[in-house]
Write a protein that holds these residues in place. Structure first.
Motif, PDB file in Angstrom:
ATOM      1  N   ARG A   1       0.613   4.293   6.588  1.00 34.02           N
ATOM      2  CA  ARG A   1      -0.671   3.883   7.161  1.00 34.02           C
ATOM      3  C   ARG A   1      -0.455   3.009   8.384  1.00 34.02           C
ATOM      4  O   ARG A   1      -1.145   3.151   9.408  1.00 34.02           O
ATOM      5  CB  ARG A   1      -1.483   3.149   6.099  1.00 34.02           C
TER       6      ARG A   1
ATOM      7  N   HIS B   1      -7.204  10.106   4.020  1.00 37.04           N
ATOM      8  CA  HIS B   1      -7.493   8.676   3.924  1.00 37.04           C
ATOM      9  C   HIS B   1      -8.991   8.400   3.960  1.00 37.04           C
ATOM     10  O   HIS B   1      -9.494   7.560   3.206  1.00 37.04           O
ATOM     11  CB  HIS B   1      -6.784   7.928   5.053  1.00 37.04           C
TER      12      HIS B   1
ATOM     13  N   ARG C   1       3.331   4.517   1.188  1.00 35.48           N
ATOM     14  CA  ARG C   1       1.937   4.783   1.541  1.00 35.48           C
ATOM     15  C   ARG C   1       1.422   3.710   2.507  1.00 35.48           C
ATOM     16  O   ARG C   1       0.735   4.022   3.489  1.00 35.48           O
ATOM     17  CB  ARG C   1       1.085   4.839   0.278  1.00 35.48           C
ATOM     18  N   ARG C   2       1.795   2.464   2.250  1.00 31.58           N
ATOM     19  CA  ARG C   2       1.366   1.377   3.149  1.00 31.58           C
ATOM     20  C   ARG C   2       2.082   1.453   4.493  1.00 31.58           C
ATOM     21  O   ARG C   2       1.466   1.232   5.551  1.00 31.58           O
ATOM     22  CB  ARG C   2       1.647   0.017   2.482  1.00 31.58           C
TER      23      ARG C   2
ATOM     24  N   ASP D   1      -5.241   1.510   0.212  1.00 32.33           N
ATOM     25  CA  ASP D   1      -4.615   2.784   0.571  1.00 32.33           C
ATOM     26  C   ASP D   1      -5.159   3.955  -0.232  1.00 32.33           C
ATOM     27  O   ASP D   1      -5.485   4.993   0.330  1.00 32.33           O
ATOM     28  CB  ASP D   1      -3.086   2.722   0.446  1.00 32.33           C
TER      29      ASP D   1
ATOM     30  N   THR E   1       0.871  -4.507  -0.356  1.00 27.28           N
ATOM     31  CA  THR E   1       0.290  -3.469  -1.194  1.00 27.28           C
ATOM     32  C   THR E   1      -0.275  -4.148  -2.433  1.00 27.28           C
ATOM     33  O   THR E   1      -0.260  -5.372  -2.551  1.00 27.28           O
ATOM     34  CB  THR E   1       1.330  -2.417  -1.597  1.00 27.28           C
TER      35      THR E   1
END
Length: 337
Positions: free
Chosen positions: A139, A203, A135-136, A283, A30
């Motif tokens: 994804r 996204h 969040r990473r 992100d 990240t």
């Protein structure tokens, strides 16, 4: 449910996992963190973070008090779970100094839907690290591993965790019993879920940002690196100087302006040679960054925004903690310097 093309198998030999899967130990980056598998060395880093009642009191399975033996058992158990396809835990390592600050991960339920889990040391609360890491990971679960849904269950008193999930777009998804064997109790906890379709819509709407950067090379072949200024995202990490391209500017015009504003340098008479570009998904935005080599300028580099400066041999650039977008440029730049 998980797509049929992505069953919970672990190796490429089985033809089931894409390259770069966390099942195979792939690391995720990240803006400020490295997400990696826990190792034996982490048995010393985890107890100072987890031997804290305020950190673990609303968790289901973390023992208290927490010692090195608990950390050793955790590392071994998480490796067993990964190898058996039950789930993956990832330690949060801060890029700036390599410090371990927490953990995120997921376990697979009977129906193949991943359940998220996470915690962070109290000294690091309120800085957005958990949201950034989750969040990473989310994804990766949707984009790389092909899951259709993720969910999480939180203690009814854990307001901070509810805020984290809300920031990530999770919505209420009912309630269910949550056993807390380490606490000797069971509670009815709210569940929250995020569908891949909703995540994808958000996204693809993220902004695309164009910035420009310079590799200033002196007569000895050293490259000037600067730190991200205090108060900015990724503060303290080393980067190639530059900045955002304004709507009315070309990249070259923006670079001339930014080097003057940041470092007091005049490069209007220099040959700005484009050598590479970075395209990186942070992100929350996608960054496109052309890199120019600059060998001629007027003035002495002077930090005007509180940043630090360092002249670095090209062979040693990789030793510096950098934003993820800058890292791939290092290998290319070595061929030019």
């Amino acid at each position: 449910m998980m797509d049929e093309k992505e069953p919970p198998l672990l190796t490429n030999e089985a033809g089931c996992r894409q390259a770069g899967s966390v099942w195979a130990g792939h690391r995720l980056r990240t803006a400020r963190l490295l997400l990696r598998l826990p190792t034996a060395a982490d048995a010393e880093s985890l107890p100072p973070l987890l031997d804290d009642w305020e950190v673990v009191r609303l968790t289901a399975r973390i023992p208290h008090p927490y010692g090195q033996a608990d950390a050793v058992a955790f590392v071994a158990e998480q490796e067993r779970r990964r190898q058996s396809g039950q789930g993956v835990a990832l330690v949060l390592e801060r890029t700036l100094d390599g410090a371990v600050i927490g953990c995120v991960g997921f376990g697979l339920e009977a129906d193949g839907t991943p359940e998220l889990g996470y915690w962070i040391g109290r000294a690091h609360w309120g800085r957005g690290y958990v949201v950034e890491a989750l969040r990473r990971l989310i994804r990766h679960l949707f984009e790389t591993l092909g899951f259709a849904k993720v969910w999480a269950q939180v203690h009814p008193d854990n307001a901070a965790s509810k805020r984290v999930l809300a920031k990530l777009g999770f919505v209420a998804d009912g309630c269910g019993p949550c056993a807390m064997p380490e606490r000797g109790e069971s509670v009815v906890s709210p569940r929250f879920a995020l569908e891949r379709l909703e995540w994808t819509a958000a996204h693809v709407a993220r902004p695309h940002v164009l910035v420009v950067a310079a590799a200033l090379v002196d007569g000895d072949g050293r490259v000037l690196m600067t730190t991200r200024p205090p108060g900015k995202t990724m503060a303290g990490l080393w980067e190639f100087p530059g900045g955002k391209v304004a709507p009315s500017e070309t990249p070259e015009q923006a670079l001339v302006r930014e080097l003057n504003e940041e470092l007091g340098l005049d490069v209007t008479e220099s040959c700005l040679a484009p050598v590479a570009f970075a395209s990186h998904d942070y992100d929350t935005f996608h960054l496109l960054m052309p890199l120019y080599v600059v060998r001629v300028w007027q003035g002495t580099p002077t930090p005007r925004e509180g940043q630090s400066l360092r002249w670095v041999r090209a062979a040693r650039l990789a030793d510096l903690p950098m934003p993820p977008a800058d890292i791939p440029l290092v290998a290319i730049l070595r061929e030019w310097v």
